[in-house]
Design a protein around this motif. Structure first.
Motif: not given
Ligand SMILES: Nc1ncnc2c1ncn2[C@@H]1O[C@H](COP(=O)(O)OP(=O)(O)OP(=O)(O)O)[C@@H](O)[C@H]1O
Ligand code: SF4
Ligand SMILES: [Mg+2]
Lengths: 342, 324, 588
Positions: C378-385, C390-391
């Motif tokens: 959904l965005s660039l940043m990996p979500p487990k970071m 969430k965006i």
């Protein structure tokens, strides 16, 4: 007493993809110890196949062999392969035509003689080597002690043939077959080799078969002569019979094409026209009839009926439809005079 | 001579091609730094590896290393890599020659073992096929031979691993390399599959070559002579027939073995054997010039050596060659 | 070798069937069991993503690890890959470490060699660590702060130790110090790291950096005794402070670790010493290695992405095998850069048109689908970071195949209502990237953006082509297929190299053209922030700003597909490493 070697109606046929090759198709002769038989005939007439057949080298290789071969009272056609192998090299030996190809290029001459000797004699290598050197000396190779370690390619043609003879004689064979032993050699060497063979034969008292298309060679050495054509024996007799009283038109042709010292070698007195017969589709009737100048004398018979090998007199055998008297008349009146013209 | 040509060609490909593509010394060096290294580190690396010097100077340094040796700063001190020094890896910084020599026993074990298997099987099959030309055995073995030469090793290798190791459990884990001197049994166990797989590939060619050669030799006059002497058929075939047939087989063998000692690339990769071939593959994929140079030179040396030995053996086998 | 259990026999059979491409699907229906009398294994797909599978405290045995290639190095001062860092903790102890536990807790840093995390002072420019008492090297020598200082010092010299990260070179206030090799006997000149006493280490930075505990986690801070340092040869036998030490290291072939008698569990709350020894087979054929892993002959594979394509198919199609597999996020995003240097992408609306039009689910398929490839990003940043929020500014969740309407609106706003033509570059050797380019060609084609596909060799992609701004501009590379993984699971370790415009250089770039002063500013803010929560919030802002400025089209948050043989104990996926945590693994 039966002869030392007695061959009766020997037939050797090879089944091939093109048909049955009747390389030897009725050969009959006999030979005594100490005697020499010459076998002559054109290329492809079956001389080599006959001699290899006597040695049993066609056995088990898909050839159909029939007839009889009696050697010193033993029948060989029906004998087992292994038994005949045991006789090979010892009882009967063979000298081949081209010693360069007939000797293994990778083994020394000595090794090859040693091998031949040790197959039949349980002796050490050293003893066998002494024997080999001895044999090489006997066949007239100078410095045999040194040459024994040479390879075949290091020998001259004549020397090679001598070595070949030494190898064949290494086990004192009682029957020696020489298949065109001098064809590859020049004239002077030829003479030396023939002399050697004659001497050795006397020394060993063996029966000798010399195969050649050179009637001159035969004339010099042979007691008896066998003339072959298209796998068949067409005339057999003593050397005198063949040279002075030949009865078969093919033999006349052979004699006529014999080179003589007083003529140009290219000149042929009685050339045999045409080419040797096919061994697969052998012409019906007399195999020689397509080339025989006297074929019409026997009418249709020449084309339809195969002549039998018949005795004319005193062991002289001829395969021709013409009556013996007619043949002799032809020889005396027409052939001999031409051959003898200076 | 050949070694020089090979080394110059390798060098040229390494340096001139990137240069033609417009890479600077720094670009070249950026292959040998950690990921996301900064410009300064890359620049320093280019200097350390000497990429700023003309190619000829770099080549000179390489040659000098071979004849004189190289001094290297490994951090706390300077060590001398004695001649013949093939330099140090750009990537791992390990000295090249010891690495290759270290792997030699592996490639050697694999190649020689496979060679024994394939020569025995290939030649035996060829001889029997020739003697029984047209028989069921002949047709079957020639069919298998065709499969052998045409199937790629990574296929036969992986399949044989799956069957013999994983499925039947007949052999152990191939990847645990153990030197012969340590544990001959494990050594052989580890190598048996590579041997057989590799031998399968080669035996096929040898079977075909031997068969053709035997067919020719067995019709030679000297075979007839051997028989006429009363020699038993087995001796005729082995002593006279095979002996002459082996000459072309020997030539092929020398070339094959030479190539193989330079690294059986696919076999080693497939069976995870850390031999010279695997080394070469890794060296190339890492663009590791000193390693590539080293392995190319060693491979070329093996080929030259194998040719030399074949020439010498040729003279032993065929006395006619000795004269020349 | 004997097949260890029915389950692995089934796996082996199945692997064979796959190879022979014969019958599909497992035939044998035998119930799998691990034989021993332990607690029932939680043999379930993805079980190890959130919990410890096969917990055991039994000791003994050898942990057999296998690796397709080699470590960049096992010298703690000279390594950069996640699996190398994961591995080196068997024998080294850095100042801090990620807690070896499953779930989000695994993202937490705790003291390792140090008693606790660092104490910042001077606004985050100075960091102080206090070492635990009683830690010894494998030979029994006590570890002192000097050994840590020396380790950091040596890691600065990239001529001798080129592979590690350059964070210390970049951030420490070196004042001309270049490391102990070039400046022999002058460790005292290394003022950036001070050792007021044997147990205290103080770091001085050039400028404030709030996330310094992450740097302290790098194996470069693991102590190295100067007397035993052999520079580039140190990797042959790094001196251990952990529960295991080197018995042998046959370079590029094999590593064997055995118990370190001088490791004292009392000083180490995070590690155990369950295995008698640990063996690593290097340079393995990857397909064969996977096969041996599936049949249980290898306990764990050392790499960052799990099993390779062939085994992946096998794992995902056979439930018998799949129950021992885990699909886990790996801190990597697959994305395409949109090049503002190439017209009309200088106009943000044209960039946004691409973000709207792209069919992300097609690209997800190209990377291997949800299990083997990853989630739609959904965005660039990996979500487990750490810090992720969430965006979904482009409504991807609702329209994973793209929003053509919105794309057309943006195109109109850009002044290109009928679309335009541009070129998309990718790495030749990567099939997934080529398929991505094709998927984009298709989906952007829907709004009239025509793409020319252009592949380049992977080795020089950054040095000569996409990573060289001159080249990219001249060759009209409007779109450049790319992807990036984090050094460590915190914003700085992920973003800095790819979105900070100040790292852009003439060639060899990692940032392929994101130039937004706002982003640069946010990065500086985040770096200086010493409060972890606040810092996380700033990284989330960076993520949002990257999406808003539309220089990057992210599409897949990558997953790795990992396999744990049923015999492997204490297995879980570390959220930090994005792979199995090595430290806890055992076999008994
Ligand atoms: N094994 C075999 N299979 C088929 N045909 C054969 C075989 N051996 C020989 N022949 C054929 O038999 C015929 C006779 O051959 P042979 O070698 O006996 O002739 P020759 O009289 O010795 O001729 P030359 O004077 O040329 O030596 C030849 O046509 C030959 O092709
Ligand atoms: S049978 Fe007739 S054809 Fe045959 S040789 Fe005698 S005369 Fe000539
Ligand atoms: Mg003949």
């Amino acid at each position: 007493m039966s002869p030392f070697l007695d061959v009766k109606d020997l037939k050797i046929h090879f089944p091939t993809d093109d048909g049955l090759v009747k390389s030897v198709d009725g050969v009959t002769f006999s030979l005594e110890r100490g005697k020499t038989l010459g076998i002559v005939g054109e290329s492809g007439s079956g001389k080599s196949v006959t001699s290899l057949g006597i040695l049993g080298l066609h056995k088990g290789r898909g050839a159909n062999i029939s007839g009889e071969i009696w050697l010193d009272g033993e029948e060989l056609v029906g004998a087992s392969q292994e038994h005949v192998r045991g006789l090979r090299g010892k009882k009967m030996a063979m000298i081949f035509q081209d010693p360069l190809s007939a000797m293994h290029p990778f083994y020394t001459v000595g090794d090859q003689i040693i091998e031949a000797y040790r197959i039949h004699n349980k002796v050490s290598k050293a003893v066998a080597k002494k024997h080999a050197i001895d044999m090489l000396g006997r066949v007239g190779i100078p410095e045999p002690g040194r040459r024994v370690d040479s390879y075949p390619h290091e020998f001259s043609g004549g020397m090679r043939q001598r070595a070949m003879i030494a190898m064949a004689l290494s086990c004192d064979p009682e029957l020696l077959i020489a298949d065109e032993p001098t064809t590859a050699l020049d004239v002077t060497v030829q003479a030396q080799i023939l002399d050697l063979m004659r001497d050795l034969q006397r020394e060993f008292d063996s029966a000798l078969i010399i195969i050649t298309h050179d009637l001159g060679v035969v004339a010099e050495l042979s007691d008896d002569i066998l003339v072959m054509y298209g796998g068949k024996c067409i005339e057999f007799g003593s050397a005198d019979d063949i040279f002075y009283r030949p009865e078969h038109p093919y033999t006349w042709g052979l004699l006529g094409s014999m080179p003589r010292l007083d003529r140009e070698p290219t000149e042929r007195l009685l050339p045999i026209k045409g080419s040797p017969p096919s061994l697969i589709n052998v012409p019906p009737g007399c195999a020689f009839h397509p080339r025989c100048p006297y074929a019409e004398r026997t009418g249709d018979k020449a084309r339809t009926e195969a002549p039998a090998l018949a005795e004319t007199e005193g062991g002289h055998l001829v395969r021709c439809h013409m009556a013996p008297a007619e043949r002799r008349a032809l020889w005396e009146n027409e052939i001999k005079p031409v051959l003898e013209t200076p | 001579m050949l070694l020089f040509v090979v080394s110059i060609a390798t060098f040229a490909i390494f340096f001139l091609v990137p240069r033609l593509a417009g890479m600077s010394a720094d670009d070249l060096a950026s292959r040998y730094v950690g990921k996301a290294a900064n410009a300064q580190v890359i620049h320093d690396t280019a200097i350390r590896l000497g990429f700023n010097d003309p190619v000829i100077v770099q080549y000179g340094r390489f040659v000098k290393g071979i004849f004189v040796g190289v001094d290297r700063n490994y951090g706390p001190g300077v060590e001398h890599c004695p001649a013949p020094c093939l330099g140090y890896s750009y990537v791992s910084q390990n000295p090249v020659l010891p690495d290759i020599l270290n792997r030699l026993p592996i490639t050697l074990s694999m190649a020689l073992g496979a060679a024994v298997v394939w020569v025995i099987f290939g030649v035996a099959t060829g001889v029997v096929s020739a003697l029984r030309r047209g028989s069921f055995f002949d047709r079957l073995s020639m069919g298998i031979a065709l499969a052998g030469v045409s199937l790629p090793i990574f296929f036969t290798g992986i399949v044989s691993l799956a069957i013999f190791r994983d499925q039947l459990g007949l052999v152990g884990d191939v990847a645990d390399w153990v030197p012969f001197s340590e544990d001959p049994l494990t050594w052989a166990n580890n190598l048996i599959l590579p041997w057989v797989t590799l031998a399968f590939l080669y035996a096929a060619g040898y079977a075909r070559l031997t068969r053709a050669g035997m067919l020719e030799t067995m019709s030679e006059d000297y075979i007839r002579t051997a028989r006429a002497k009363g020699l038993a058929e087995r001796a005729v075939v082995l002593k006279h027939g095979l002996r002459a047939t082996l000459t072309p087989v020997l030539t092929m063998f020398g070339l094959d073995l030479g190539l193989l000692l330079g690294g059986a690339v696919l076999t080693e990769s497939t069976f995870s054997l850390p031999g010279i071939g695997k080394y070469a593959v890794d060296a190339i994929s890492n663009n590791d010039l000193p390693q590539v140079m080293g392995v190319t030179l060693i491979a070329a040396a093996f080929i030259i050596l194998a040719n030399l030995i074949v020439d010498m053996l040729y003279a032993v086998v065929d006395p006619r060659v000795r004269l020349a | 070798m004997k097949i260890r259990s029915t389950a692995s026999a089934v796996a082996a059979t199945a692997a064979l069937a796959l190879l022979a491409s014969a019958c599909g699907g497992g035939g044998g229906g035998s119930k799998s069991s691990t034989g021993g009398g332990d607690a029932a294994p939680a043999s379930q797909y993805n079980a190890a993503v959130t919990q410890v599978v096969n917990p055991s405290t039994k000791t003994g045995g050898t942990l057999r690890m296998g690796m397709p290639g080699d470590f960049d190095s096992v010298d703690p001062g000279d390594q950069y890959y996640g699996y190398a860092w994961n591995f080196s903790r068997f024998y080294t102890r850095a100042l801090t470490m990620f807690k070896p536990v499953p779930g989000e807790e695994g993202l937490q840093l705790v003291g390792d060699l140090a008693e606790d995390l660092g104490k910042p002072s001077d606004g985050g420019k100075t960091w102080t660590y206090k070492l635990r008492e009683g830690i010894k090297f494998e030979d029994g020598t006590p570890v002192t702060s000097k050994d840590v200082k020396y380790a950091v010092a040596r890691s600065l010299d990239k001529d001798i130790l080129p592979s590690g990260p350059t964070y210390f070179n970049d951030w420490l206030d070196l004042g001309g110090y270049t490391g102990p090799y070039k400046m022999k006997g002058k460790l005292d000149d290394f003022k950036a790291v001070e050792t007021p006493d044997d147990r205290t280490v103080v770091f001085h930075l050039k400028k404030a950096y709030g996330g310094f505990d992450y740097f302290a986690m790098l194996p470069q801070t693991a102590p190295v005794p100067e007397a035993k340092d052999t520079g580039s040869k140190y990797k042959e036998h790094p001196v251990s402070t952990g529960p295991y030490m080197f018995k042998s290291h046959e370079l590029t072939k094999r590593i064997e670790l055995v118990k370190n008698p001088n490791w004292d569990p009392a000083t180490d709350p995070n590690r155990k010493q369950l295995n008698d020894s640990i063996e690593v087979l290097l340079g393995q054929n990857e397909d064969d290695l996977d096969q041996r892993l599936l049949s249980g002959k290898i306990d764990v594979k050392v790499n960052s992405t799990g099993v390779a394509a062939n085994a992946r198919k096998k794992v995902l199609t056979d439930d018998k095998v799949k129950q021992y597999a885990d699909s886990a996020l790996i801190d990597r995003t697959w994305f395409t850069n949109i090049n503002g240097d190439v017209k009309p992408f200088d106009n943000i609306h044209c960039r946004k048109a691409v973000l709207y039009a792209a069919d992300r689910s097609a690209i997800q398929g190209a990377y291997g689908g949800p299990d083997a490839g990853g989630d739609v990003a959904l965005s660039l940043m990996p979500p487990k970071m750490t810090g992720y929020q969430k965006i979904d500014p482009y409504g991807v969740e609702a329209n994973p195949t793209g929003n053509v309407e919105k794309a057309k609106e943006e195109l109109a706003a850009c002044g290109q209502p009928n679309g335009f033509s541009t070129t998309i570059s990718f790495r030749n050797e990567r099939a997934a990237e080529k398929q991505t380019a094709e998927a984009l060609q298709q989906s952007l084609g829907r709004v009239g953006i025509k793409l020319d596909l252009k592949g380049y060799p992977q080795g020089d992609y950054f040095k000569l082509y996409a990573g060289k701004p001159d080249f990219a501009k001249k060759n009209n590379l409007g779109l450049m297929v790319y992807g990036w993984g984090a050094d460590y699971p915190e914003g700085f370790g992920f973003f800095q190299q790819i979105v900070d415009s100040r790292v852009i250089r003439p060639a060899g770039n990692t940032n392929l053209g994101v130039k937004d002063p706002k982003i640069d500013e946010l990065i500086d803010q985040a770096a200086a922030e010493t409060d972890a929560t606040k810092r996380g919030a700033i990284w989330a802002q960076v993520d949002k700003q990257v999406m808003d400025s539309a220089f990057i089209l992210p599409y897949v948050w990558a997953h790795g597909l990992f396999y744990r043989p049923p015999t492997l104990k204490n297995v879980f996926v570390s959220q930090n490493w994005g792979m199995y945590e090595f430290l806890t693994l055992s076999t008994q």
